[in-house]
Design an enzyme around this catalytic site. Structure first.
Site, short mmCIF file in Angstrom:
data_model
loop_
_atom_site.label_atom_id
_atom_site.label_comp_id
_atom_site.label_asym_id
_atom_site.label_seq_id
_atom_site.Cartn_x
_atom_site.Cartn_y
_atom_site.Cartn_z
N THR A 75 1.36 -0.99 0.09
CA THR A 75 -0.23 -0.07 0.24
C THR A 75 0.45 0.97 -0.09
OG1 THR A 75 -1.40 1.27 1.49
CG2 THR A 75 -0.01 0.26 2.39
N ASN A 76 0.21 2.70 -0.42
CA ASN A 76 0.81 3.59 -0.64
C ASN A 76 0.30 4.12 0.69
OD1 ASN A 76 3.40 2.98 -2.42
ND2 ASN A 76 1.72 2.44 -4.13
N ASN A 77 -0.48 3.71 1.40
CA ASN A 77 -1.48 4.81 2.16
C ASN A 77 -0.90 4.75 3.62
OD1 ASN A 77 -2.56 5.27 4.31
ND2 ASN A 77 -4.58 5.30 2.78
N ASP B 251 -8.23 -4.59 -0.57
CA ASP B 251 -8.88 -3.81 -1.56
C ASP B 251 -10.38 -3.81 -0.89
OD1 ASP B 251 -8.84 -2.21 -4.29
OD2 ASP B 251 -10.33 -4.06 -5.45
N THR B 252 -10.32 -2.73 -1.59
CA THR B 252 -11.98 -2.24 -0.57
C THR B 252 -12.98 -1.45 -1.55
OG1 THR B 252 -11.06 -1.93 1.64
CG2 THR B 252 -13.53 -0.65 1.32
N ASP C 200 -17.86 9.12 2.51
CA ASP C 200 -17.90 8.78 4.30
C ASP C 200 -18.93 9.79 4.31
OD1 ASP C 200 -16.64 7.10 4.91
OD2 ASP C 200 -14.53 8.54 6.03
N HIS D 8 -15.39 -1.66 7.93
CA HIS D 8 -14.78 -2.72 7.04
C HIS D 8 -13.83 -2.67 7.34
CE1 HIS D 8 -15.19 0.98 5.76
NE2 HIS D 8 -14.05 0.66 4.47
N ARG D 9 -12.92 -2.01 6.81
CA ARG D 9 -10.97 -2.29 7.31
C ARG D 9 -10.40 -2.72 8.40
NH1 ARG D 9 -10.08 1.00 3.66
NH2 ARG D 9 -10.93 2.55 4.77
P1 IMP Z 1 -9.74 1.31 -1.53
O1 IMP Z 1 -9.02 0.05 -1.62
O2 IMP Z 1 -9.05 1.48 -0.57
O3 IMP Z 1 -8.36 1.83 -1.74
O4 IMP Z 1 -11.09 1.96 -1.95
C1 IMP Z 1 -11.43 1.82 -3.28
C2 IMP Z 1 -12.67 3.04 -2.79
O5 IMP Z 1 -12.87 2.82 -1.73
C3 IMP Z 1 -11.67 4.38 -2.40
O6 IMP Z 1 -11.41 5.05 -3.42
C4 IMP Z 1 -13.05 4.75 -1.74
O7 IMP Z 1 -14.04 5.69 -2.72
C5 IMP Z 1 -13.83 3.97 -1.26
N1 IMP Z 1 -13.63 3.62 0.23
C6 IMP Z 1 -12.71 2.67 0.47
N2 IMP Z 1 -12.85 2.56 2.12
C7 IMP Z 1 -13.33 3.79 2.23
C8 IMP Z 1 -13.86 3.61 3.22
O8 IMP Z 1 -13.37 3.49 4.54
N3 IMP Z 1 -14.52 5.42 3.54
C9 IMP Z 1 -15.47 6.27 2.44
N4 IMP Z 1 -14.70 5.31 0.74
C10 IMP Z 1 -14.03 4.86 1.50
#
Ligand code: IMP
Length: 191
Positions: free
Chosen positions: A7-9, A68-69, A151, A176-177
């Site tokens: 991740t880059n986060n 991935d979310t 959010d 979720h995360r």
């Molecule tokens: P990522 O896989 O964590 O980069 O999430 C992909 C996309 O899902 C993000 O760019 C957001 O648009 C949305 N997303 C993921 N997690 C959240 C969250 O906790 N709150 C709101 N949007 C989220």
């Protein structure tokens, strides 16, 4: 044990490094000198997460996990899902995405939705998946300023405030995360 988190986060990385400190060494992408864009062309969260982990294993030789979310909306048959970050188009931002969502759901009665996170782990030649989800609904207008992404329009079940009104501390204890990450950590600490 040394594992890369693809991740880059920085925030996601810090959080998991703190919890596993002294037990597992979690490396960042910069720790392994990976500065390239990691492909995310899968059509499911599982596929995308594993694709990122596999890329690191193949190119850098490290065991790895990646997440991935997506936001899955019932009235849209689970969309935008894996495409959540670019729902309003390739060059869009979170505001564009939320505005499109509010427009698309304007006439819909069923506003149920969930955030779902999948973490894929590649360890000693085996694949593992950890999932976390939180149910809720998409409200009719944005509320709150904390957080990111969708959010301000996501009201988690059992709460009367959106993720953006609840703030990071509460959100990060129920999200979720957080659920997926705690399953991963329990697993890593048990082996
Ligand atoms: P990522 O896989 O964590 O980069 O999430 C992909 C996309 O899902 C993000 O760019 C957001 O648009 C949305 N997303 C993921 N997690 C959240 C969250 O906790 N709150 C709101 N949007 C989220």
């Amino acid at each position: 044990m040394k594992i890369v988190f693809a991740t880059n986060n920085r925030h996601k990385l810090d959080e998991i490094q703190k919890i596993t400190e002294g037990k597992i060494e979690i490396l960042s992408l910069s720790d392994i000198d990976c500065y390239e864009e990691i492909p995310e062309t899968g059509i499911t969260l599982e596929e995308n997460a594993m694709m990122k982990a596999q890329f690191i294993k193949d190119k850098f030789g490290f065991d790895c996990f990646a997440d991935d979310t997506g936001l899955e909306v019932d009235a849209l048959d689970g969309a935008p899902g894996v495409y959540s970050s670019r729902y309003a188009g390739e060059a869009c931002n979170p505001q564009d995405n939320m505005e499109k969502m509010l427009r698309v759901l304007e006439s819909k009665k069923n506003r149920k939705a969930r955030f779902r996170t999948v973490i894929a782990l590649l360890l000693n030649g085996r694949q593992y998946f950890f999932e976390g989800e939180i149910n809720g609904e998409i409200i009719e207008e944005k509320r709150g300023t904390a957080g990111f992404g969708y959010d301000p329009i996501f009201l988690p079940e059992g709460f009367d405030k959106t993720f953006a009104e609840l703030g990071d501390e509460v959100k990060n204890s129920i999200s979720h995360r957080a659920i997926a990450t705690s399953k991963l950590i329990d697993f890593l600490l048990s082996i």
